[in-house]
Design an enzyme around this catalytic site. Structure first.
Site, PDB file in Angstrom:
ATOM      1  CG  HIS A  58      -6.622   8.391  13.171  1.00 35.15           C
ATOM      2  ND1 HIS A  58      -7.316   9.582  13.246  1.00 35.15           N
ATOM      3  CD2 HIS A  58      -5.920   8.448  12.016  1.00 35.15           C
ATOM      4  CE1 HIS A  58      -7.057  10.311  12.175  1.00 35.15           C
ATOM      5  NE2 HIS A  58      -6.210   9.649  11.405  1.00 35.15           N
ATOM      6  CD  GLU A  85      -2.684  10.085  12.260  1.00 36.99           C
ATOM      7  OE1 GLU A  85      -2.633   9.224  11.353  1.00 36.99           O
ATOM      8  OE2 GLU A  85      -3.118  11.241  12.075  1.00 36.99           O
ATOM      9  CG  HIS A 119      -5.707   5.887   7.817  1.00 33.62           C
ATOM     10  ND1 HIS A 119      -4.380   6.132   8.065  1.00 33.62           N
ATOM     11  CD2 HIS A 119      -6.373   7.046   8.123  1.00 33.62           C
ATOM     12  CE1 HIS A 119      -4.233   7.375   8.498  1.00 33.62           C
ATOM     13  NE2 HIS A 119      -5.421   7.947   8.540  1.00 33.62           N
TER      14      HIS A 119
END
Length: 346
Positions: A175, A309, A101
């Site tokens: 997210h 996502e 991420h």
């Protein structure tokens, strides 16, 4: 008239978009984090349908990435490195030996510049940042704009726009963990998901994609006709067990003018549809969410939310047959995901 309000929280500001139907979306300038989405149930009662901390200071670390904008690359990059045009780029490893991420200094840790706007039937927030060449190990100077828009059709639209002066990997997402029961009344076991996907990307035991595109037919990954999430949370199918009993997989989406995914909670009557021009999405069922966190509406439990996502596949950096994520100079990155909220009519 749709309204934008804001509240100063120390060094951060929280903005709230509210439409004429009473639906509201609250966003921090820190991380572009969606802290609340207030949606009515079948009785008209407004409740929060996303997970967020009761104490906002917990967002400073936010190991679960609640509600945040993720970048430069959403997901895991194997061994925190990739090759591009004959050069090897080493990234910050923050998930074992892998890069997750965007790394520890990813977009979820930045304060974004926010420009609110109001129109007759919609209102929104335009968030901008500049990521410099070498940040977290990535090449290229990158200008990023993420726009949250709430309209009177009860849609939350997220637009992503970026440009770079060098070729660089880029795939942005949000997210948020959704729980349509409202105010954390239940886990997501009874949420019913329908998804336009016949293939998903297989994972190894380190949660790194093997590169294999697996067929959903005859597996708990077949959501084409709709199924309860409990199917994958409570069985012994190896791919569900690997991720801690649930889903944390990339689904390749098929084109649709109506939806790519629909999520329903029969008890509350809430329904959410997702449509995107991204090639796929990771569905994550909070398998690693620890028990006992003090959230806005109660104490956390495993499987208390589900993320959708929408993104390209970071595994494409090592498997070129998967949906790619390279952004070239002069070619703008333009992606959109729309969440539409309704009440089930039965």
């Amino acid at each position: 008239m749709i309204r934008v309000t804001n509240e100063l929280l120390g060094n951060w500001t929280e903005y709230t978009l509210t439409n004429d139907n009473g639906i509201s979306v609250s966003v921090l300038d820190f991380g572009g984090i969606i802290t609340k989405i207030m949606i009515p149930d079948k009785t008209g009662r407004l409740e929060n349908i996303v997970l967020g901390y009761k104490n906002y200071q917990e967002y400073r670390t936010n190991p679960n990435y609640f509600g945040a904008i993720i970048g430069r690359v959403a997901g895991r990059i194997k061994e925190a490195s990739f090759e591009l045009d004959g050069s090897t780029y080493n990234l910050e490893a923050n998930n074992g030996e892998n890069h997750l991420h965007g790394g520890p200094g990813g977009f979820h840790q930045l304060i974004w510049k926010v420009s609110p706007f109001e129109k007759e039937t919609e209102a929104g927030l335009k968030l901008t940042i500049k990521s410099h060449d070498g940040d977290s190990g990535y090449p290229g100077n990158l200008d990023v704009t993420v726009t949250y828009t709430l309209n009177d059709q009860d849609q939350l639209i997220i637009d992503y726009l970026a440009t770079s002066d060098q070729t660089t990997p880029l795939t942005l997402t949000n997210h948020s963990y959704f729980n349509l029961s409202g105010n954390l009344k239940n886990t997501i076991h009874d949420h019913r998901v329908t998804m336009n996907s016949s293939k998903y990307v297989e994972l190894d035991e380190s949660l790194i994609p093997t590169g294999k595109l697996a067929d959903v037919e005859g597996t708990p990954f077949d959501f084409r006709s709709g199924r309860s999430l409990s199917t994958g949370l409570e069985n012994n199918f190896e791919q569900n067990k690997i991720v801690g009993n649930g889903y944390d997989h990339y689904f390749v989406l098929e084109d649709s003018s109506e939806f790519q995914a629909i999520i329903e909670d029969a008890n509350s009557g809430r329904k959410m549809s997702v449509i995107t021009n991204q090639p796929g999405m990771v569905m994550y069922t909070a398998n690693a969410l620890e028990d006992g966190l003090e959230l806005a509406e109660g104490i956390s439990r495993k499987h208390h939310g589900v993320c959708f996502e929408t993104q390209g596949s970071p595994a494409s950096l090592h498997n070129d047959h998967l949906p790619g994520i390279l952004l070239k100079p002069g070619e703008p990155y333009q992606k959109q995901t729309t969440f539409t909220f309704t009440v089930i009519k039965r």
